[in-house]
Design an enzyme around this catalytic site. Structure first.
Site, short mmCIF file in Angstrom:
data_model
loop_
_atom_site.label_atom_id
_atom_site.label_comp_id
_atom_site.label_asym_id
_atom_site.label_seq_id
_atom_site.Cartn_x
_atom_site.Cartn_y
_atom_site.Cartn_z
N LYS A 142 0.84 -1.20 0.00
CA LYS A 142 0.00 0.00 0.00
C LYS A 142 0.87 1.24 0.00
CE LYS A 142 -1.77 1.62 4.06
NZ LYS A 142 -1.41 3.03 4.24
N ASN A 143 1.89 1.25 0.88
CA ASN A 143 2.67 2.48 1.04
C ASN A 143 3.65 2.74 -0.10
OD1 ASN A 143 1.28 3.00 3.33
ND2 ASN A 143 2.97 2.64 4.76
N ARG B 253 -4.05 10.49 4.44
CA ARG B 253 -3.03 11.55 4.45
C ARG B 253 -2.18 11.56 3.20
NH1 ARG B 253 -0.95 14.40 8.14
NH2 ARG B 253 1.07 13.98 7.20
N CYS C 186 -4.82 12.85 12.77
CA CYS C 186 -5.51 11.55 12.78
C CYS C 186 -5.24 10.92 14.13
CB CYS C 186 -5.08 10.67 11.63
SG CYS C 186 -3.44 10.03 11.81
N ARG D 231 0.41 14.98 12.93
CA ARG D 231 0.89 14.72 11.57
C ARG D 231 0.84 15.95 10.65
NH1 ARG D 231 -0.93 8.73 9.85
NH2 ARG D 231 0.91 8.91 8.54
N LYS E 89 14.07 16.72 9.54
CA LYS E 89 13.67 15.50 10.25
C LYS E 89 13.38 14.46 9.17
CE LYS E 89 9.96 14.13 13.39
NZ LYS E 89 8.75 14.56 14.09
N SER F 3 11.33 12.23 7.10
CA SER F 3 9.89 12.07 6.83
C SER F 3 9.70 11.29 5.53
CB SER F 3 9.22 13.44 6.71
OG SER F 3 8.01 13.34 5.97
N VAL F 4 8.93 10.22 5.62
CA VAL F 4 8.65 9.38 4.46
C VAL F 4 7.91 10.20 3.39
CG1 VAL F 4 7.34 7.35 3.66
CG2 VAL F 4 8.63 7.26 5.80
N ASP G 174 4.76 1.02 12.11
CA ASP G 174 3.55 0.35 11.62
C ASP G 174 3.42 -1.10 12.13
OD1 ASP G 174 2.84 2.65 10.36
OD2 ASP G 174 3.26 1.96 8.33
N ILE H 213 8.31 7.61 16.54
CA ILE H 213 7.86 8.28 15.31
C ILE H 213 6.60 9.12 15.53
CG2 ILE H 213 7.22 7.95 12.87
CD1 ILE H 213 10.01 6.92 13.36
C1 UD1 Z 1 4.37 7.14 6.29
C2 UD1 Z 1 3.52 5.91 6.15
C3 UD1 Z 1 3.01 5.45 7.52
C4 UD1 Z 1 4.17 5.28 8.48
C5 UD1 Z 1 5.05 6.52 8.51
C6 UD1 Z 1 6.32 6.34 9.34
C7 UD1 Z 1 2.55 6.05 3.95
C8 UD1 Z 1 1.35 6.31 3.13
N1 UD1 Z 1 2.40 6.19 5.28
O1 UD1 Z 1 3.56 8.19 6.81
O2 UD1 Z 1 2.32 4.22 7.36
O3 UD1 Z 1 3.69 5.04 9.79
O4 UD1 Z 1 5.46 6.87 7.18
O5 UD1 Z 1 7.04 5.26 8.88
O6 UD1 Z 1 3.60 5.70 3.45
N2 UD1 Z 1 6.26 15.10 10.31
C9 UD1 Z 1 6.29 16.45 10.57
N3 UD1 Z 1 6.10 17.31 9.52
C10 UD1 Z 1 5.93 16.87 8.22
C11 UD1 Z 1 5.92 15.48 7.98
C12 UD1 Z 1 6.10 14.62 9.04
O7 UD1 Z 1 6.45 16.87 11.71
O8 UD1 Z 1 5.79 17.71 7.32
C13 UD1 Z 1 6.44 14.14 11.43
C14 UD1 Z 1 5.21 13.24 11.65
O9 UD1 Z 1 4.25 13.86 12.44
C15 UD1 Z 1 5.83 12.04 12.30
C16 UD1 Z 1 7.21 11.94 11.64
O10 UD1 Z 1 7.47 13.24 11.09
O11 UD1 Z 1 6.02 12.28 13.68
C17 UD1 Z 1 7.31 10.92 10.53
O12 UD1 Z 1 6.23 11.09 9.63
P1 UD1 Z 1 6.34 10.68 8.10
O13 UD1 Z 1 7.58 9.83 7.94
O14 UD1 Z 1 6.22 11.88 7.27
O15 UD1 Z 1 5.07 9.75 7.93
P2 UD1 Z 1 4.04 9.70 6.73
O16 UD1 Z 1 4.74 9.93 5.45
O17 UD1 Z 1 2.86 10.54 7.07
#
Ligand code: UD1
Length: 417
Positions: free
Chosen positions: A22-23, A92, A116, A121, A161, A163-164, A305, A327
């Site tokens: 999915k991701n 998201r 969420c 997030r 930081k 961020s995926v 996850d 995370i």
């Molecule tokens: C993706 C995954 C999710 C997984 C997560 C961490 C998908 C669709 N979802 O979510 O299943 O749990 O990675 O492995 O692939 N953050 C900020 N600012 C931002 C972006 C992120 O502060 O602009 C913070 C988030 O709140 C969180 C951390 O960074 O605490 C990591 O988030 P991120 O890696 O971005 O997760 P997602 O991409 O949302």
């Protein structure tokens, strides 16, 4: 509303084929917006989040057809740049259309995804990084109004930081930016590597030059492509944990064990016997489960996850274990429900203390988010008697055919209204 009825204690034995990720599918679908050429994708999982992303692409004007195995995307008439709240609020990953829309059209209006259950997030890292590529944006009434008056221009960006989502959005956007972009402190989840493989196959110029650094040269044209999405490592991890929990004997098919080496090593430490083969993993759960302390972290660390699922397993360990969630700040929503089933888990900040030797008791339960839902199924499988799990729409966002797959390996589980 649909519910799941689960009867334990289950004996799990047999083979499970892992679905597409999915991701990985979500950013790849978003990235198709870059191209005007035909794209064929295979191995997308049949889950709600993918349906939502397809609806979002269609709302932007993509032409998408599918047969049982493939989906065919043609964006040569795709012209809209507005992603509505209705579609982005439930998923998201909707924010991932921002980068490609800006790269292709120089403008976009995309709803903020909002918080969420697992935390606030925000998307500040996505927006700040895009602004370094020349994007100007304002947030008005819950929407990001963004434009790049001179088009996107390559830049050196170090993410503050890991961020995926931000890494994905920026890689996709930089593919059509003028000149060179260097992104450092990137997330390096296997799904990001899959997205990059897809983009390279489509004609983008991308090179990993360091552990967390990627260099992208903007290109002007892309080619037709067929692409097979990677398998879902979180689904594979979930079934491996199920076997470890239930003294089960499973063959996990269609998953490269190298991708989930961290998880495999942890399950070996708690006592499971695991044999790694090419694209197959054999697991035999042990009667005695050993305690362990883990923390979640970006790949190649232990994935957030799988934190909820792992917590269920550790309730059965011989002694106390600890999990530190690094995370998401609020990803312990499953704890209250697990405690109602007899678990003894206490939370202090981002640290969970999990007492071992727990006998789970069947109960009526409420799912709160995707991975929390599946952790309740695992606990229900380990409980004697009938459990009912409400709000399973969360589960349908990310697990393909979960009842069918679990039934096939011996679980008693069914969907009721
Ligand atoms: C993706 C995954 C999710 C997984 C997560 C961490 C998908 C669709 N979802 O979510 O299943 O749990 O990675 O492995 O692939 N953050 C900020 N600012 C931002 C972006 C992120 O502060 O602009 C913070 C988030 O709140 C969180 C951390 O960074 O605490 C990591 O988030 P991120 O890696 O971005 O997760 P997602 O991409 O949302």
């Amino acid at each position: 509303m649909k519910k799941l009825e689960v009867f334990g204690v289950a004996k799990l034995k047999g083979q499970i084929r892992i679905s597409g990720s999915k991701n990985a599918s979500l950013p790849i679908l978003a990235a198709t917006l870059l191209s005007d050429k035909k794209i064929s994708l295979t191995n997308l999982p049949k889950v709600k989040d993918i349906e939502t992303m397809i609806l979002l692409l269609r709302s932007l004007g993509s032409s998408i057809k599918d047969n049982k195995k493939n989906i065919f995307i043609n964006n040569n008439k795709q012209t809209k740049t507005f992603a509505s709240y209705n579609l982005v609020k439930t998923m998201r990953a909707g924010i991932l259309v921002l980068g490609p829309l800006l790269a292709k059209f120089g403008k976009a209006k995309v709803s903020l995804p909002g918080g969420c259950a697992i935390g606030s997030r925000p998307v500040d890292i996505h927006l700040q990084a895009l602004s370094k590529l020349g994007v100007k944006y304002k947030i008005i009434q819950g929407y990001v109004h963004a434009n790049a008056p001179k088009g996107l221009v390559g830049a050196n960006i170090k993410f503050p930081k890991i961020s995926v989502g931000a890494t994905e959005n920026l890689i996709i956007a930089a593919c059509l930016a003028r000149g060179k972009t260097t992104l450092s402190n990137c997330a390096i989840e296997p799904e990001i590597k899959d997205l990059v493989n897809f983009l390279i196959k489509m004609g983008c110029s991308i090179k990993w030059t360091g552990n967390r650094t990627v260099k992208i040269n903007g290109v002007n044209s892309l080619s037709e492509i067929k692409y097979k999405v990677m398998p879902d490592r979180i689904e594979a991890g979930t079934y491996l944990i199920a076997a470890a929990l239930m003294e089960g004997s499973l063959k996990i098919v269609g998953m490269d064990p190298k991708i989930i080496n961290t998880e495999i090593n942890i399950l070996k430490k708690v006592g499971s016997k695991i044999i790694k083969k090419k694209n197959e993993i054999l697991i035999q759960g042990s009667k005695k489960i050993k305690n362990i302390n883990i923390k979640t972290s970006p790949y190649p660390g232990f994935p957030t996850d799988l934190q909820a699922q792992m917590m269920v397993l550790l309730c059965k360990a011989n002694k106390k274990s600890f999990i530190r969630e690094e995370i998401f700040e609020n990803r312990f929503m499953h704890v209250a429900e697990l405690n109602r089933m007899g678990a003894k888990i206490s939370i202090n900040g981002n640290k969970a203390t999990i007492e071992g030797n727990i006998k789970f008791e069947a109960a009526e339960l409420m799912a709160t988010d995707l991975r929390a839902s599946v952790s309740l199924i695992l606990a229900a499988l380990a409980s004697k008697g009938k459990s009912i799990i409400n709000r399973i729409y969360h589960l349908d966002r990310g697990y393909e055919n979960i009842e069918k797959k679990l039934k096939k390996i011996g679980a008693k589980i069914r969907r009721i209204n």
